[in-house]
Design a protein around this motif. Structure first.
Motif, PDB file in Angstrom:
ATOM      1  N   THR A 157      17.080  36.944  -2.968  1.00  0.00           N
ATOM      2  CA  THR A 157      16.295  37.690  -3.957  1.00  0.00           C
ATOM      3  C   THR A 157      16.694  39.396  -3.891  1.00  0.00           C
ATOM      4  O   THR A 157      17.009  39.706  -2.882  1.00  0.00           O
ATOM      5  CB  THR A 157      14.734  37.500  -3.898  1.00  0.00           C
ATOM      6  OG1 THR A 157      14.372  38.084  -2.383  1.00  0.00           O
ATOM      7  CG2 THR A 157      14.173  36.233  -4.131  1.00  0.00           C
ATOM      8  N   ASP A 158      16.761  39.960  -5.079  1.00  0.00           N
ATOM      9  CA  ASP A 158      17.093  41.074  -5.000  1.00  0.00           C
ATOM     10  C   ASP A 158      15.623  42.075  -5.374  1.00  0.00           C
ATOM     11  O   ASP A 158      15.312  42.004  -6.392  1.00  0.00           O
ATOM     12  CB  ASP A 158      17.905  41.484  -6.096  1.00  0.00           C
ATOM     13  CG  ASP A 158      18.502  42.931  -6.274  1.00  0.00           C
ATOM     14  OD1 ASP A 158      18.082  43.730  -5.360  1.00  0.00           O
ATOM     15  OD2 ASP A 158      19.502  43.177  -7.078  1.00  0.00           O
ATOM     16  N   THR A 159      15.341  42.444  -4.115  1.00  0.00           N
ATOM     17  CA  THR A 159      13.913  43.355  -4.463  1.00  0.00           C
ATOM     18  C   THR A 159      13.953  44.586  -5.321  1.00  0.00           C
ATOM     19  O   THR A 159      12.957  45.217  -5.814  1.00  0.00           O
ATOM     20  CB  THR A 159      13.445  43.694  -3.148  1.00  0.00           C
ATOM     21  OG1 THR A 159      14.238  44.737  -2.461  1.00  0.00           O
ATOM     22  CG2 THR A 159      13.282  42.431  -2.342  1.00  0.00           C
TER      23      THR A 159
ATOM     24  N   ALA B  59      15.579  44.530  -8.139  1.00  0.00           N
ATOM     25  CA  ALA B  59      15.959  44.110  -9.368  1.00  0.00           C
ATOM     26  C   ALA B  59      14.582  44.207 -10.505  1.00  0.00           C
ATOM     27  O   ALA B  59      13.519  44.058 -10.022  1.00  0.00           O
ATOM     28  CB  ALA B  59      16.321  42.522  -9.710  1.00  0.00           C
ATOM     29  N   SER B  60      14.862  44.824 -11.841  1.00  0.00           N
ATOM     30  CA  SER B  60      13.458  44.883 -12.383  1.00  0.00           C
ATOM     31  C   SER B  60      13.482  43.638 -13.175  1.00  0.00           C
ATOM     32  O   SER B  60      14.328  43.001 -14.068  1.00  0.00           O
ATOM     33  CB  SER B  60      13.944  46.019 -13.428  1.00  0.00           C
ATOM     34  OG  SER B  60      12.868  45.941 -14.522  1.00  0.00           O
ATOM     35  N   ARG B  61      12.079  42.925 -13.377  1.00  0.00           N
ATOM     36  CA  ARG B  61      12.106  41.592 -13.839  1.00  0.00           C
ATOM     37  C   ARG B  61      11.273  41.820 -15.354  1.00  0.00           C
ATOM     38  O   ARG B  61      11.512  40.919 -16.069  1.00  0.00           O
ATOM     39  CB  ARG B  61      11.291  40.922 -13.193  1.00  0.00           C
ATOM     40  CG  ARG B  61      11.724  40.545 -11.712  1.00  0.00           C
ATOM     41  CD  ARG B  61      12.827  39.619 -11.689  1.00  0.00           C
ATOM     42  NE  ARG B  61      13.166  39.339 -10.311  1.00  0.00           N
ATOM     43  CZ  ARG B  61      14.488  39.773  -9.840  1.00  0.00           C
ATOM     44  NH1 ARG B  61      15.194  40.358 -10.377  1.00  0.00           N
ATOM     45  NH2 ARG B  61      14.792  39.107  -8.629  1.00  0.00           N
ATOM     46  N   ALA B  62      10.792  43.112 -15.526  1.00  0.00           N
ATOM     47  CA  ALA B  62      10.152  43.142 -16.887  1.00  0.00           C
ATOM     48  C   ALA B  62      11.358  43.866 -17.701  1.00  0.00           C
ATOM     49  O   ALA B  62      12.099  44.603 -17.431  1.00  0.00           O
ATOM     50  CB  ALA B  62       9.217  44.272 -16.721  1.00  0.00           C
TER      51      ALA B  62
ATOM     52  N   THR C 192      16.958  42.693 -19.897  1.00  0.00           N
ATOM     53  CA  THR C 192      16.179  42.296 -18.813  1.00  0.00           C
ATOM     54  C   THR C 192      17.262  42.320 -17.660  1.00  0.00           C
ATOM     55  O   THR C 192      18.341  41.438 -17.632  1.00  0.00           O
ATOM     56  CB  THR C 192      15.641  40.980 -19.099  1.00  0.00           C
ATOM     57  OG1 THR C 192      14.678  40.897 -19.950  1.00  0.00           O
ATOM     58  CG2 THR C 192      14.830  40.391 -17.831  1.00  0.00           C
ATOM     59  N   ASN C 193      17.001  43.072 -16.708  1.00  0.00           N
ATOM     60  CA  ASN C 193      17.983  42.862 -15.222  1.00  0.00           C
ATOM     61  C   ASN C 193      17.269  42.116 -14.407  1.00  0.00           C
ATOM     62  O   ASN C 193      16.407  42.309 -13.506  1.00  0.00           O
ATOM     63  CB  ASN C 193      18.023  44.549 -14.903  1.00  0.00           C
ATOM     64  CG  ASN C 193      18.754  44.509 -13.697  1.00  0.00           C
ATOM     65  OD1 ASN C 193      19.419  43.442 -13.169  1.00  0.00           O
ATOM     66  ND2 ASN C 193      19.322  45.615 -13.158  1.00  0.00           N
ATOM     67  N   ASN C 194      17.880  40.902 -14.356  1.00  0.00           N
ATOM     68  CA  ASN C 194      17.529  39.942 -13.383  1.00  0.00           C
ATOM     69  C   ASN C 194      17.952  39.878 -11.921  1.00  0.00           C
ATOM     70  O   ASN C 194      17.926  38.968 -11.366  1.00  0.00           O
ATOM     71  CB  ASN C 194      17.512  38.516 -14.015  1.00  0.00           C
ATOM     72  CG  ASN C 194      16.864  37.906 -15.060  1.00  0.00           C
ATOM     73  OD1 ASN C 194      15.814  38.501 -15.106  1.00  0.00           O
ATOM     74  ND2 ASN C 194      17.573  37.629 -16.030  1.00  0.00           N
ATOM     75  N   GLY C 195      18.661  40.948 -11.679  1.00  0.00           N
ATOM     76  CA  GLY C 195      19.239  41.170 -10.415  1.00  0.00           C
ATOM     77  C   GLY C 195      20.674  40.704 -10.442  1.00  0.00           C
ATOM     78  O   GLY C 195      21.691  41.561 -10.861  1.00  0.00           O
TER      79      GLY C 195
ATOM     80  N   ASP D 207      17.354  52.515 -14.290  1.00  0.00           N
ATOM     81  CA  ASP D 207      16.589  51.244 -13.625  1.00  0.00           C
ATOM     82  C   ASP D 207      17.031  51.376 -12.049  1.00  0.00           C
ATOM     83  O   ASP D 207      16.166  51.006 -11.163  1.00  0.00           O
ATOM     84  CB  ASP D 207      17.057  49.975 -14.296  1.00  0.00           C
ATOM     85  CG  ASP D 207      16.108  48.888 -13.820  1.00  0.00           C
ATOM     86  OD1 ASP D 207      14.934  49.115 -13.934  1.00  0.00           O
ATOM     87  OD2 ASP D 207      16.703  47.749 -13.688  1.00  0.00           O
TER      88      ASP D 207
END
Length: 143
Positions: free
Chosen positions: A6-8, A10-13, A34-37, A141
């Protein structure tokens, strides 16, 4: 079995912005990023004051950086619709190359209502503006 990473950071919104076309101030480009990482998801559409509130579904393209030949980004259309495929393909390839991440681009934008009726120059100006805005959003971001 490997644990999922997981990329902590990363913006999920999704980030939603709207801006006018460079030479057609009454035509806005609406985008949702959306930047899912590990990947990016981008949806684009255009709207004018006269247009309906919903746009037809456009093309959806996946692109990923080519690690062996960075100048040759790989892409494949997942859904095609009329004149939206070329713009979505070019945009996904540029963003994949610039970000180094796989990119999904959904595009239902139309430049027909632009000042000169959607000329190549108007489309290229819109394209450059979209890339500029997306890269700016990704930069802010990260900060």
């Amino acid at each position: 079995m490997a644990a999922p990473t997981t990329d902590t950071n990363a913006s999920r919104a999704p980030i939603e912005v709207s801006f006018p076309l460079p030479k057609a101030p009454h035509t806005n480009i609406h985008l949702q990023l959306t930047n899912n990482g590990p990947n990016l998801l981008l949806f684009l559409t255009t709207a004018t004051p006269e247009s309906a509130s919903s746009a037809p579904l456009g093309s959806f393209v996946y692109a990923m950086p080519n690690r062996a030949k960075p100048a040759e980004t790989l892409s494949t259309p997942l859904y095609t619709h009329g004149g939206t495929l070329d713009f979505a393909t070019r945009l996904s390839k540029v963003l994949a190359r610039k970000t180094g991440k796989p990119v999904y681009v959904g595009n239902s934008s139309s430049f027909a209502s632009a000042g000169m009726g959607g000329t190549v120059e108007e489309e290229m100006e819109g394209f450059r503006r979209v890339v500029e805005v997306v890269m700016g959003l990704l930069k802010t971001d990260k900060e």
